[in-house]
Design a protein around this motif. Sequence first.
Motif, PDB file in Angstrom:
ATOM      1  N   GLY B  28       3.534  -6.938  14.924  1.00 32.53           N
ATOM      2  CA  GLY B  28       4.153  -8.110  14.314  1.00 32.53           C
ATOM      3  C   GLY B  28       4.359  -7.974  12.819  1.00 32.53           C
ATOM      4  N   ALA B  29       4.045  -6.814  12.264  1.00 33.84           N
ATOM      5  CA  ALA B  29       4.235  -6.618  10.820  1.00 33.84           C
ATOM      6  C   ALA B  29       5.711  -6.776  10.459  1.00 33.84           C
ATOM      7  CB  ALA B  29       3.732  -5.243  10.408  1.00 33.84           C
ATOM      8  N   THR B  30       5.947  -7.165   9.226  1.00 29.29           N
ATOM      9  CA  THR B  30       7.316  -7.393   8.758  1.00 29.29           C
ATOM     10  C   THR B  30       7.794  -6.214   7.908  1.00 29.29           C
ATOM     11  OG1 THR B  30       6.531  -8.438   6.748  1.00 29.29           O
ATOM     12  CG2 THR B  30       6.930  -9.897   8.642  1.00 29.29           C
ATOM     13  N   LEU B  31       9.066  -6.280   7.574  1.00 27.64           N
ATOM     14  CA  LEU B  31       9.656  -5.276   6.684  1.00 27.64           C
ATOM     15  C   LEU B  31       8.913  -5.276   5.341  1.00 27.64           C
ATOM     16  CD1 LEU B  31      12.013  -3.260   6.687  1.00 27.64           C
ATOM     17  CD2 LEU B  31      13.520  -5.129   5.986  1.00 27.64           C
ATOM     18  N   ALA B  32       8.552  -6.459   4.856  1.00 24.22           N
ATOM     19  CA  ALA B  32       7.810  -6.554   3.585  1.00 24.22           C
ATOM     20  C   ALA B  32       6.468  -5.831   3.702  1.00 24.22           C
ATOM     21  CB  ALA B  32       7.588  -8.016   3.212  1.00 24.22           C
ATOM     22  N   GLN B  33       5.814  -5.954   4.871  1.00 28.71           N
ATOM     23  CA  GLN B  33       4.523  -5.288   5.047  1.00 28.71           C
ATOM     24  C   GLN B  33       4.692  -3.773   5.168  1.00 28.71           C
ATOM     25  OE1 GLN B  33       3.437  -8.028   8.183  1.00 28.71           O
ATOM     26  NE2 GLN B  33       1.715  -8.787   6.985  1.00 28.71           N
ATOM     27  N   ALA B  34       5.842  -3.343   5.701  1.00 26.91           N
ATOM     28  CA  ALA B  34       6.125  -1.905   5.739  1.00 26.91           C
ATOM     29  C   ALA B  34       6.272  -1.376   4.308  1.00 26.91           C
ATOM     30  CB  ALA B  34       7.390  -1.625   6.552  1.00 26.91           C
ATOM     31  N   TRP B  35       6.969  -2.155   3.469  1.00 17.60           N
ATOM     32  CA  TRP B  35       7.074  -1.762   2.054  1.00 17.60           C
ATOM     33  C   TRP B  35       5.687  -1.653   1.431  1.00 17.60           C
ATOM     34  CZ3 TRP B  35      10.589  -0.389  -1.788  1.00 17.60           C
ATOM     35  CH2 TRP B  35      10.068  -0.401  -3.088  1.00 17.60           C
ATOM     36  N   ASP B  36       4.846  -2.675   1.672  1.00 18.68           N
ATOM     37  CA  ASP B  36       3.507  -2.683   1.075  1.00 18.68           C
ATOM     38  C   ASP B  36       2.718  -1.442   1.496  1.00 18.68           C
ATOM     39  OD1 ASP B  36       4.107  -5.084  -0.136  1.00 18.68           O
ATOM     40  OD2 ASP B  36       3.076  -6.313   1.368  1.00 18.68           O
ATOM     41  N   ALA B  37       2.861  -1.058   2.771  1.00 18.63           N
ATOM     42  CA  ALA B  37       2.131   0.115   3.267  1.00 18.63           C
ATOM     43  C   ALA B  37       2.659   1.395   2.597  1.00 18.63           C
ATOM     44  CB  ALA B  37       2.262   0.217   4.784  1.00 18.63           C
ATOM     45  N   LEU B  38       3.980   1.452   2.416  1.00 16.00           N
ATOM     46  CA  LEU B  38       4.551   2.624   1.750  1.00 16.00           C
ATOM     47  C   LEU B  38       4.105   2.664   0.280  1.00 16.00           C
ATOM     48  CD1 LEU B  38       6.491   5.027   2.415  1.00 16.00           C
ATOM     49  CD2 LEU B  38       8.291   3.694   1.290  1.00 16.00           C
ATOM     50  N   ALA B  39       4.098   1.483  -0.348  1.00 18.18           N
ATOM     51  CA  ALA B  39       3.706   1.403  -1.763  1.00 18.18           C
ATOM     52  C   ALA B  39       2.218   1.711  -1.950  1.00 18.18           C
ATOM     53  CB  ALA B  39       4.050   0.030  -2.339  1.00 18.18           C
ATOM     54  N   ALA B  40       1.417   1.438  -0.903  1.00 25.52           N
ATOM     55  CA  ALA B  40      -0.006   1.779  -0.997  1.00 25.52           C
ATOM     56  C   ALA B  40      -0.162   3.299  -1.024  1.00 25.52           C
ATOM     57  CB  ALA B  40      -0.765   1.183   0.186  1.00 25.52           C
ATOM     58  N   ARG B  41       0.738   3.973  -0.285  1.00 23.93           N
ATOM     59  CA  ARG B  41       0.690   5.428  -0.246  1.00 23.93           C
ATOM     60  C   ARG B  41       1.341   6.040  -1.484  1.00 23.93           C
ATOM     61  NH1 ARG B  41       2.806   8.284   5.219  1.00 23.93           N
ATOM     62  NH2 ARG B  41       1.491   6.683   6.157  1.00 23.93           N
ATOM     63  N   TYR B  42       2.418   5.405  -1.945  1.00 24.63           N
ATOM     64  CA  TYR B  42       3.171   5.907  -3.108  1.00 24.63           C
ATOM     65  C   TYR B  42       3.326   4.779  -4.135  1.00 24.63           C
ATOM     66  CZ  TYR B  42       4.514   9.459   0.342  1.00 24.63           C
ATOM     67  OH  TYR B  42       4.506  10.435   1.305  1.00 24.63           O
ATOM     68  N   PRO B  43       2.295   4.543  -4.943  1.00 25.80           N
ATOM     69  CA  PRO B  43       2.316   3.388  -5.863  1.00 25.80           C
ATOM     70  C   PRO B  43       3.498   3.407  -6.844  1.00 25.80           C
ATOM     71  CG  PRO B  43       0.115   4.355  -5.743  1.00 25.80           C
ATOM     72  CD  PRO B  43       1.027   5.297  -5.003  1.00 25.80           C
ATOM     73  N   ALA B  44       4.086   4.556  -7.084  1.00 28.58           N
ATOM     74  CA  ALA B  44       5.182   4.634  -8.063  1.00 28.58           C
ATOM     75  C   ALA B  44       6.410   3.821  -7.649  1.00 28.58           C
ATOM     76  CB  ALA B  44       5.583   6.095  -8.281  1.00 28.58           C
ATOM     77  N   ILE B  45       6.526   3.494  -6.359  1.00 31.74           N
ATOM     78  CA  ILE B  45       7.716   2.724  -5.948  1.00 31.74           C
ATOM     79  C   ILE B  45       7.564   1.236  -6.243  1.00 31.74           C
ATOM     80  CG2 ILE B  45       8.311   4.362  -4.105  1.00 31.74           C
ATOM     81  CD1 ILE B  45       7.394   2.215  -2.046  1.00 31.74           C
ATOM     82  N   GLU B  46       6.334   0.748  -6.393  1.00 33.19           N
ATOM     83  CA  GLU B  46       6.108  -0.700  -6.455  1.00 33.19           C
ATOM     84  C   GLU B  46       6.922  -1.423  -7.540  1.00 33.19           C
ATOM     85  OE1 GLU B  46       4.978  -2.468  -4.155  1.00 33.19           O
ATOM     86  OE2 GLU B  46       4.953  -4.384  -5.222  1.00 33.19           O
ATOM     87  N   PRO B  47       7.048  -0.863  -8.745  1.00 35.08           N
ATOM     88  CA  PRO B  47       7.848  -1.579  -9.763  1.00 35.08           C
ATOM     89  C   PRO B  47       9.315  -1.779  -9.363  1.00 35.08           C
ATOM     90  CG  PRO B  47       6.559   0.207 -10.761  1.00 35.08           C
ATOM     91  CD  PRO B  47       6.438   0.364  -9.273  1.00 35.08           C
ATOM     92  N   HIS B  48       9.772  -1.047  -8.354  1.00 34.02           N
ATOM     93  CA  HIS B  48      11.178  -1.146  -7.948  1.00 34.02           C
ATOM     94  C   HIS B  48      11.405  -2.185  -6.852  1.00 34.02           C
ATOM     95  CE1 HIS B  48      12.287   2.262 -10.417  1.00 34.02           C
ATOM     96  NE2 HIS B  48      11.100   2.746 -10.090  1.00 34.02           N
TER      97      HIS B  48
END
Lengths: 137, 82
Positions: B28-48
């Motif tokens: 049931g995770a959302t697209l936003a939660q997929a972003w959060d998981a990716l950003a947890a792995r690659y913090p450099a994307i978060e400011p974008h």
Amino acid sequence: MTSGLSIDPIDVRALEEGLAHRGHGAVVTFVGRARDRSDDARQVVELEYEVFLEMAESVLAEIAAEAEHRFGVAVAVIHRHGLVRIGEAAVAIVTSAPHREEAYAANRHVIEAIKERLPIWKRERFADGSEWKRPGA
Amino acid sequence: MSMRISVRAFALLRELSADRCELELADGATLAQAWDALAARYPAIEPHRPYARGAHNGTYAPWETSLADGDDVAFLPPVSGG
């Protein structure tokens, strides 16, 4: 309707000739070419476009179909990806209609929609490196 | 229960994360939660994040879109065609 992404140079004349509707008296062609200057006036050596190909093909077809439906025109549009040399067409849009008003309006609509939602990214290569194009230009 | 999602990123976001990867998310995770998981792995994307758009199975989709096992998602920086 013709739409697509091409890694090879665009044959603009062939694109125009593909829209041979006998009832269409107006044909508008827009060509966006690779410039040798960036917006901050640096010398650009060549462009490279990265594309989300599967999605871009469907988005571009949708943009062309939307313009045909909304303006009652015929549309042919090709966008390059990969390396594009200075002076080459990065995008070519041909619209044809019975009269010029619809042909111009539809053509403008297609380029603006490309700028807004075609999943493709321009990288400018300079003599001393390269950068992603910042949005808004 | 969890599900596996295929993720792609493009242009600047690709350079700051990965071309393709897989994420394991709660059901049931959302697209936003997929972003959060990716950003947890690659913090450099978060400011974008404020400028990024998400795609779900090849179509632009809102951040609150619910994902299912095996879905394809993609994260796209502002486009620059033409």
